[in-house]
Design an enzyme around this catalytic site. Structure first.
Site, mmCIF file in Angstrom:
data_model
loop_
_atom_site.group_PDB
_atom_site.id
_atom_site.type_symbol
_atom_site.label_atom_id
_atom_site.label_comp_id
_atom_site.label_asym_id
_atom_site.label_seq_id
_atom_site.Cartn_x
_atom_site.Cartn_y
_atom_site.Cartn_z
ATOM 1 N N ARG A 93 -14.625 -10.075 2.596
ATOM 2 C CA ARG A 93 -13.033 -9.587 3.021
ATOM 3 C C ARG A 93 -12.591 -8.308 3.022
ATOM 4 O O ARG A 93 -12.533 -7.609 4.347
ATOM 5 C CB ARG A 93 -12.212 -10.326 2.155
ATOM 6 C CG ARG A 93 -10.699 -9.613 2.825
ATOM 7 C CD ARG A 93 -9.216 -10.737 1.482
ATOM 8 N NE ARG A 93 -9.881 -9.869 0.524
ATOM 9 C CZ ARG A 93 -9.062 -10.375 -0.182
ATOM 10 N NH1 ARG A 93 -8.198 -10.869 0.123
ATOM 11 N NH2 ARG A 93 -9.603 -10.313 -2.044
ATOM 12 N N ARG A 96 2.969 -10.063 -21.740
ATOM 13 C CA ARG A 96 3.421 -8.870 -20.317
ATOM 14 C C ARG A 96 4.415 -8.746 -20.791
ATOM 15 O O ARG A 96 5.649 -8.832 -20.238
ATOM 16 C CB ARG A 96 3.077 -9.836 -19.325
ATOM 17 C CG ARG A 96 2.907 -9.170 -18.380
ATOM 18 C CD ARG A 96 1.724 -8.139 -17.565
ATOM 19 N NE ARG A 96 0.180 -9.595 -17.838
ATOM 20 C CZ ARG A 96 -0.914 -8.555 -17.477
ATOM 21 N NH1 ARG A 96 -1.394 -7.428 -18.483
ATOM 22 N NH2 ARG A 96 -1.605 -9.352 -18.112
ATOM 23 N N CYS A 152 -9.079 -5.168 -22.558
ATOM 24 C CA CYS A 152 -8.386 -3.580 -22.848
ATOM 25 C C CYS A 152 -7.318 -4.021 -23.395
ATOM 26 O O CYS A 152 -7.440 -2.344 -24.292
ATOM 27 C CB CYS A 152 -7.625 -3.861 -21.015
ATOM 28 S SG CYS A 152 -6.690 -5.116 -21.251
ATOM 29 N N GLN A 157 1.910 -5.518 -22.755
ATOM 30 C CA GLN A 157 1.153 -5.112 -21.395
ATOM 31 C C GLN A 157 1.022 -5.228 -20.411
ATOM 32 O O GLN A 157 2.266 -6.115 -19.879
ATOM 33 C CB GLN A 157 -0.577 -6.250 -21.278
ATOM 34 C CG GLN A 157 -1.065 -6.345 -23.350
ATOM 35 C CD GLN A 157 -1.819 -7.393 -23.011
ATOM 36 O OE1 GLN A 157 -2.362 -8.218 -24.060
ATOM 37 N NE2 GLN A 157 -2.770 -7.973 -21.526
ATOM 38 N N ASN A 195 -4.571 1.310 -19.415
ATOM 39 C CA ASN A 195 -5.449 -0.393 -19.325
ATOM 40 C C ASN A 195 -6.637 0.081 -17.972
ATOM 41 O O ASN A 195 -7.572 -0.704 -18.270
ATOM 42 C CB ASN A 195 -4.684 -1.301 -19.171
ATOM 43 C CG ASN A 195 -3.753 -1.069 -17.773
ATOM 44 O OD1 ASN A 195 -2.656 -0.670 -18.317
ATOM 45 N ND2 ASN A 195 -4.081 -1.737 -17.643
ATOM 46 N N VAL A 204 -9.672 -1.379 -10.457
ATOM 47 C CA VAL A 204 -10.878 -0.960 -11.430
ATOM 48 C C VAL A 204 -11.950 -0.051 -11.171
ATOM 49 O O VAL A 204 -11.958 0.704 -11.281
ATOM 50 C CB VAL A 204 -11.143 -2.140 -12.570
ATOM 51 C CG1 VAL A 204 -12.287 -1.074 -13.067
ATOM 52 C CG2 VAL A 204 -9.561 -2.407 -13.082
ATOM 53 N N HIS A 249 -0.770 -0.481 -21.605
ATOM 54 C CA HIS A 249 -0.547 -1.459 -22.754
ATOM 55 C C HIS A 249 0.165 -0.443 -23.592
ATOM 56 O O HIS A 249 -0.133 0.480 -24.354
ATOM 57 C CB HIS A 249 -1.749 -2.150 -23.203
ATOM 58 C CG HIS A 249 -2.211 -2.719 -21.597
ATOM 59 N ND1 HIS A 249 -1.771 -2.963 -20.772
ATOM 60 C CD2 HIS A 249 -3.127 -3.975 -21.275
ATOM 61 C CE1 HIS A 249 -2.061 -3.844 -19.430
ATOM 62 N NE2 HIS A 249 -3.181 -4.419 -20.109
#
Length: 330
Positions: free
Chosen positions: A38, A227, A127, A154, A307, A13, A234
């Site tokens: 990281r 899912r 979403c 989704q 989404n 995102v 979605h």
């Protein structure tokens, strides 16, 4: 001078938010990118400029003077750092679920409502909720809305890179590492953890967020979230009941005139939206509009949207644009 920070800049995102800052020509004078230790040190290029990703620390936040902060780094990070940014005077637009149901926090879909800024933290909704309340808003305003039942389909990108990687693993015959069951050639009727009432946390999010965004705390809402083995976008089957009894054509016309909704609905030509067609596009696509003969004043519609875009990154950038322009996006 507009100063923007982005937290979670190397995630799925976050990367999309960066692309949208460029595509939407969002005006800013400085941009700072934060991530976990990281990913710190990575170089990202935007608008011909190079940025080095910094590790997010309390000291850096307390020493900062940002106008706006876009956050997409998970609930725990948001709960810790969003108030710290807020204390420095920044307005935080947060993509996690950490603040959504706090009564003092605005939960915003720019086509539907606008910030009151009781606090300088704004929550981006779930979403699937976003793409559902966009078509429900004009229906509620014109005809009155009394009941909503959702069934979601989704995509794996709703789980970020980990979901996409699990779908790829399944195609290669490998075991999943993110989901508790294989997603390839399968559907999983569980998103997030189960609650005591048998609903998942994702289903509870859709129920309570719909009530809050539409400002109808007593609205009857239920949901089943699933899912599916689709990479992007979605789909939500929305069954709803109105106070009045418009024709199907009146519903189509109303939705077709609403900002950022595209109606694709012609059963005679087998026209309706699908995730494959909606992927990587910004709007909400609606079809399969029809009456539900089992209940008075009730209807079905099928809502499809990317989404990662409208369901997350673009909605956040729309909120930022709304604030920068000092007016409604629509």
């Amino acid at each position: 001078m507009v100063s923007i920070a982005l937290v979670g800049s190397t995630g799925l995102v976050g990367q999309t938010m960066l692309q949208l800052l460029d595509e939407e020509a969002v005006p800013f004078d400085s941009l700072t990118l934060f991530s976990s230790a990281r990913s710190a040190g990575k170089e990202i290029t935007l608008k011909g400029n190079s940025y080095i990703v910094e590790e997010l620390t309390e000291d850096k936040v307390r020493a900062s003077q940002f106008d706006y902060v876009l956050m997409s780094a998970g609930g725990d990070i948001s709960q810790k750092f969003a108030p710290l940014f807020e204390e420095t005077g920044a307005i935080v637009i947060d993509n996690s679920s950490a603040w959504r149901m706090d009564p003092a926090i605005d939960l915003i879909v720019p086509e539907v409502n606008k910030p009151s800024l009781k606090r300088r933290i704004i929550a981006n909704p779930n979403c699937s909720t976003i793409q559902s309340v966009v078509p429900l808003k004009p229906l509620a305003e014109k005809y009155g809305l009394t009941r909503v039942a959702y069934t979601t389909y989704q995509s794996v990108s709703g789980s970020g890179w980990k979901g996409i990687e699990d779908l790829d693993r399944g195609e290669k015959g490998e075991a999943p590492q993110n989901y508790n069951k294989p997603i390839y050639h399968n559907v999983i009727p569980q998103i997030d953890v189960f609650m005591e009432d048998g609903y998942t946390k994702e289903e509870q999010k859709m129920i309570h967020e719909t009530q809050k965004i539409l400002n109808q705390p007593d609205l009857a809402v239920t949901a089943t979230c699933v899912r599916v083995p689709v990479p992007h976008a979605h789909a939500v089957a929305v069954n709803f009941t109105l106070e009045s009894n418009p024709s199907v054509e009146e519903v189509r016309e109303l939705l077709g005139s609403f900002p950022n909704i595209t109606v694709q609905d012609d059963p005679s030509e087998e026209i309706y939206p699908t995730p494959l067609e909606a992927a990587h596009k910004k709007g909400v696509y609606v079809g399969r509009i029809r009456r539900d003969p089992s209940l008075p004043n009730s209807y079905h519609l099928w809502s499809v949207s990317d989404n990662i875009l409208k369901g997350a990154a673009w909605n956040a950038v729309q909120i930022l644009t709304q604030l920068l322009e000092g007016k409604d996006v629509n």
